[in-house]
Design a protein around this motif. Structure first.
Motif, PDB file in Angstrom:
ATOM      1  N   UNK A  88      22.678 -47.010 -36.136  1.00 48.40           N
ATOM      2  CA  UNK A  88      21.504 -46.316 -35.604  1.00 48.40           C
ATOM      3  C   UNK A  88      20.866 -47.100 -34.463  1.00 48.40           C
ATOM      4  N   UNK A  89      20.686 -48.394 -34.663  1.00 50.11           N
ATOM      5  CA  UNK A  89      20.074 -49.248 -33.620  1.00 50.11           C
ATOM      6  C   UNK A  89      20.942 -49.321 -32.374  1.00 50.11           C
ATOM      7  N   UNK A  90      22.213 -49.519 -32.574  1.00 52.41           N
ATOM      8  CA  UNK A  90      23.138 -49.676 -31.451  1.00 52.41           C
ATOM      9  C   UNK A  90      23.190 -48.412 -30.584  1.00 52.41           C
ATOM     10  N   UNK A  91      23.352 -47.268 -31.229  1.00 56.51           N
ATOM     11  CA  UNK A  91      23.425 -46.023 -30.458  1.00 56.51           C
ATOM     12  C   UNK A  91      22.079 -45.684 -29.823  1.00 56.51           C
ATOM     13  N   UNK A 112      33.144 -46.771 -21.128  1.00 57.91           N
ATOM     14  CA  UNK A 112      34.609 -46.756 -21.161  1.00 57.91           C
ATOM     15  C   UNK A 112      35.089 -46.095 -22.451  1.00 57.91           C
ATOM     16  N   UNK A 113      36.378 -45.855 -22.512  1.00 58.55           N
ATOM     17  CA  UNK A 113      36.972 -45.219 -23.691  1.00 58.55           C
ATOM     18  C   UNK A 113      36.635 -45.988 -24.968  1.00 58.55           C
ATOM     19  N   UNK A 114      36.663 -47.300 -24.911  1.00 54.46           N
ATOM     20  CA  UNK A 114      36.342 -48.129 -26.080  1.00 54.46           C
ATOM     21  C   UNK A 114      34.931 -47.826 -26.588  1.00 54.46           C
ATOM     22  N   UNK A 115      33.967 -47.681 -25.674  1.00 54.60           N
ATOM     23  CA  UNK A 115      32.583 -47.367 -26.065  1.00 54.60           C
ATOM     24  C   UNK A 115      32.522 -46.003 -26.748  1.00 54.60           C
ATOM     25  N   UNK A 116      33.222 -45.038 -26.171  1.00 53.77           N
ATOM     26  CA  UNK A 116      33.219 -43.682 -26.711  1.00 53.77           C
ATOM     27  C   UNK A 116      33.888 -43.631 -28.083  1.00 53.77           C
ATOM     28  N   UNK A 117      35.007 -44.334 -28.217  1.00 55.72           N
ATOM     29  CA  UNK A 117      35.725 -44.348 -29.498  1.00 55.72           C
ATOM     30  C   UNK A 117      34.850 -44.963 -30.592  1.00 55.72           C
ATOM     31  N   UNK A 118      34.171 -46.047 -30.254  1.00 57.01           N
ATOM     32  CA  UNK A 118      33.276 -46.706 -31.218  1.00 57.01           C
ATOM     33  C   UNK A 118      32.109 -45.792 -31.610  1.00 57.01           C
ATOM     34  N   UNK A 119      31.531 -45.103 -30.630  1.00 49.42           N
ATOM     35  CA  UNK A 119      30.405 -44.205 -30.907  1.00 49.42           C
ATOM     36  C   UNK A 119      30.836 -43.035 -31.791  1.00 49.42           C
ATOM     37  N   UNK A 120      31.974 -42.429 -31.473  1.00 49.38           N
ATOM     38  CA  UNK A 120      32.460 -41.296 -32.258  1.00 49.38           C
ATOM     39  C   UNK A 120      32.849 -41.738 -33.671  1.00 49.38           C
ATOM     40  N   UNK A 121      33.492 -42.878 -33.782  1.00 48.53           N
ATOM     41  CA  UNK A 121      33.847 -43.404 -35.101  1.00 48.53           C
ATOM     42  C   UNK A 121      32.587 -43.641 -35.934  1.00 48.53           C
ATOM     43  N   UNK A 122      31.562 -44.172 -35.297  1.00 47.74           N
ATOM     44  CA  UNK A 122      30.288 -44.422 -35.989  1.00 47.74           C
ATOM     45  C   UNK A 122      29.635 -43.121 -36.432  1.00 47.74           C
ATOM     46  N   UNK A 123      29.634 -42.125 -35.567  1.00 48.47           N
ATOM     47  CA  UNK A 123      29.044 -40.827 -35.909  1.00 48.47           C
ATOM     48  C   UNK A 123      29.786 -40.201 -37.087  1.00 48.47           C
ATOM     49  N   UNK A 124      31.103 -40.277 -37.051  1.00 43.06           N
ATOM     50  CA  UNK A 124      31.910 -39.739 -38.148  1.00 43.06           C
ATOM     51  C   UNK A 124      31.564 -40.445 -39.471  1.00 43.06           C
ATOM     52  N   UNK A 125      31.465 -41.758 -39.420  1.00 43.50           N
ATOM     53  CA  UNK A 125      31.144 -42.541 -40.617  1.00 43.50           C
ATOM     54  C   UNK A 125      29.814 -42.087 -41.208  1.00 43.50           C
TER      55      UNK A 125
END
Length: 155
Positions: A88-91, A112-125
């Motif tokens: 929550x804090x990071x996003x 970058x793609x890495x940022x997007x992948x991390x954000x989407x993975x976090x949202x899914x979690x």
């Protein structure tokens, strides 16, 4: 009085938005994936607060409230509370920057793609964890794990 349909609505909308973010990811819209992932996390966490009878503030990062009200949270959420709050804090930090940028930063060039992948993975979690904790079945089909999705895309 608790509005159960509002809690369910928040979770179902967060679940559906995962698909929208997957589309943005497929278009390599990295900054938009980050921004929209933040909104998904916020919506799901506010559903959790409502379900736990905790006042929902008009702020984007509710990690402080979750920590303060830990005793009211379901056990499966408490178990991952530190990770949930970190997400929550990071996003939240990226919310405006990913959308508007700044004088010295253009979102489409910065993220970058890495940022997007991390954000989407976090949202899914977050959505999976809260959906399960609150017993809200995904009406927009089961959420495939991010790794399964990306593996399928690579085939």
């Amino acid at each position: 009085m608790q509005n159960k349909s509002l809690v369910k609505d928040y979770i179902e909308r967060a679940q559906v938005r995962i698909g929208a973010v997957e589309y943005l990811f497929s278009k390599k819209a990295w900054a938009d994936v980050v921004r929209e992932s933040q909104e998904i996390v916020e919506l799901a966490l506010k559903a959790l607060l409502r379900e736990c009878h905790i006042d929902v503030p008009r702020i984007h990062d509710v990690s402080g409230i979750l920590t303060q009200e830990e005793s009211k949270l379901p056990p499966e959420i408490k178990k991952d509370l530190e990770k949930i709050c970190d997400i929550s804090r990071s996003l939240r930090r990226d919310r405006e920057l990913a959308y508007y940028g700044s004088e010295d930063l253009t979102p489409s060039e910065f993220y970058k793609e890495k940022d997007a992948k991390e954000a989407l993975t976090s949202a899914r979690f977050i959505v999976e964890k809260i959906s399960k904790a609150l017993g809200v079945v995904n009406k927009a089909n089961a959420i495939m794990s991010t790794n399964e999705k990306w593996s399928a895309d690579e085939e």
